[in-house]
Every structure is written in structure tokens, then in C-alpha cells.
Design a protein around this motif. Structure first.
Motif, PDB file in Angstrom:
ATOM      1  N   UNK A  80      29.812 -68.317 -89.232  1.00 56.53           N
ATOM      2  CA  UNK A  80      29.736 -68.836 -87.863  1.00 56.53           C
ATOM      3  C   UNK A  80      28.272 -69.004 -87.449  1.00 56.53           C
ATOM      4  N   UNK A  81      27.460 -67.979 -87.672  1.00 53.83           N
ATOM      5  CA  UNK A  81      26.045 -68.039 -87.298  1.00 53.83           C
ATOM      6  C   UNK A  81      25.307 -69.154 -88.040  1.00 53.83           C
ATOM      7  N   UNK A  82      25.599 -69.318 -89.332  1.00 53.96           N
ATOM      8  CA  UNK A  82      24.971 -70.404 -90.107  1.00 53.96           C
ATOM      9  C   UNK A  82      25.370 -71.764 -89.553  1.00 53.96           C
ATOM     10  N   UNK A 115      35.505 -60.027 -91.924  1.00 53.03           N
ATOM     11  CA  UNK A 115      35.002 -60.344 -90.581  1.00 53.03           C
ATOM     12  C   UNK A 115      33.490 -60.556 -90.592  1.00 53.03           C
ATOM     13  N   UNK A 116      32.788 -59.767 -91.377  1.00 53.68           N
ATOM     14  CA  UNK A 116      31.338 -59.932 -91.472  1.00 53.68           C
ATOM     15  C   UNK A 116      30.979 -61.259 -92.139  1.00 53.68           C
ATOM     16  N   UNK A 117      31.729 -61.635 -93.165  1.00 55.26           N
ATOM     17  CA  UNK A 117      31.486 -62.915 -93.835  1.00 55.26           C
ATOM     18  C   UNK A 117      31.736 -64.081 -92.890  1.00 55.26           C
ATOM     19  N   UNK A 168      38.167 -51.585 -95.154  1.00 53.01           N
ATOM     20  CA  UNK A 168      36.888 -52.103 -95.623  1.00 53.01           C
ATOM     21  C   UNK A 168      36.977 -53.589 -95.977  1.00 53.01           C
ATOM     22  N   UNK A 169      38.105 -54.006 -96.502  1.00 54.55           N
ATOM     23  CA  UNK A 169      38.294 -55.427 -96.789  1.00 54.55           C
ATOM     24  C   UNK A 169      38.294 -56.234 -95.500  1.00 54.55           C
ATOM     25  N   UNK A 170      38.947 -55.724 -94.476  1.00 49.88           N
ATOM     26  CA  UNK A 170      38.986 -56.402 -93.179  1.00 49.88           C
ATOM     27  C   UNK A 170      37.593 -56.516 -92.592  1.00 49.88           C
ATOM     28  N   UNK A 208      32.135 -75.748 -81.680  1.00 48.64           N
ATOM     29  CA  UNK A 208      32.410 -76.415 -82.953  1.00 48.64           C
ATOM     30  C   UNK A 208      32.420 -75.407 -84.097  1.00 48.64           C
ATOM     31  N   UNK A 209      31.434 -74.510 -84.105  1.00 47.93           N
ATOM     32  CA  UNK A 209      31.359 -73.498 -85.160  1.00 47.93           C
ATOM     33  C   UNK A 209      32.572 -72.566 -85.097  1.00 47.93           C
ATOM     34  N   UNK A 210      32.981 -72.187 -83.915  1.00 48.02           N
ATOM     35  CA  UNK A 210      34.140 -71.298 -83.776  1.00 48.02           C
ATOM     36  C   UNK A 210      35.398 -71.964 -84.330  1.00 48.02           C
ATOM     37  N   UNK A 211      35.600 -73.224 -83.987  1.00 46.52           N
ATOM     38  CA  UNK A 211      36.766 -73.944 -84.494  1.00 46.52           C
ATOM     39  C   UNK A 211      36.700 -74.097 -86.007  1.00 46.52           C
ATOM     40  N   UNK A 212      35.513 -74.349 -86.529  1.00 48.08           N
ATOM     41  CA  UNK A 212      35.358 -74.539 -87.979  1.00 48.08           C
ATOM     42  C   UNK A 212      35.614 -73.263 -88.756  1.00 48.08           C
ATOM     43  N   UNK A 213      35.171 -72.131 -88.236  1.00 48.69           N
ATOM     44  CA  UNK A 213      35.271 -70.875 -88.977  1.00 48.69           C
ATOM     45  C   UNK A 213      36.573 -70.125 -88.708  1.00 48.69           C
ATOM     46  N   UNK A 214      36.931 -70.053 -87.444  1.00 49.07           N
ATOM     47  CA  UNK A 214      38.089 -69.226 -87.069  1.00 49.07           C
ATOM     48  C   UNK A 214      39.366 -70.020 -86.838  1.00 49.07           C
ATOM     49  N   UNK A 215      39.219 -71.329 -86.806  1.00 45.56           N
ATOM     50  CA  UNK A 215      40.413 -72.150 -86.621  1.00 45.56           C
ATOM     51  C   UNK A 215      40.726 -72.478 -85.196  1.00 45.56           C
TER      52      UNK A 215
END
Length: 53
Positions: A18-20, A11-13, A5-7, A46-53
Motif C-alpha cells: 500500500x505504501x509503495x 498484513x505487514x506485506x 504470525x502468518x496473519x 486508489x492504493x487501498x482499492x488496489x491492495x485491499x480490494x
């Protein structure tokens, strides 16, 4: 089970973040985006790099 559930929560956060970020980049004023060298078509990358690295 608690780890699962933590995972899912993390992932949802991240997906929400990412969407924001995509939304903010796509709706950025044109002159600001040009000053930063950002093109709306690159929003997902850009969003993918910012959020997921």
C-alpha cells in the motif's frame, strides 16, 4: 500461534505494498497521471482499492 504470525506477516506485506503504491502514484509524472485520469490527491483511495480490494 503459527497462524497469528502468518496473519501479521501478510498484513505487514500488504501495508508495505500500500505504501509503495501511494508513493508511486504521488510521484507519477503529471502528464502520465492525466492520461490515466489519476489525480495525486486520490493516491490513498486508489492504493487501498488496489491492495485491499
Amino acid at each position: 500461534m503459527n497462524n497469528f504470525f502468518n496473519t501479521v506477516r501478510v498484513r505487514m506485506e500488504k501495508r508495505a505494498q500500500y505504501n509503495r503504491t501511494v508513493h508511486e502514484i504521488r510521484n507519477m509524472p503529471q502528464d502520465v497521471a492525466q492520461d490515466l485520469g489519476i489525480f495525486p490527491g486520490d493516491a490513498r483511495r486508489i492504493a487501498h482499492e488496489a491492495v485491499y480490494g
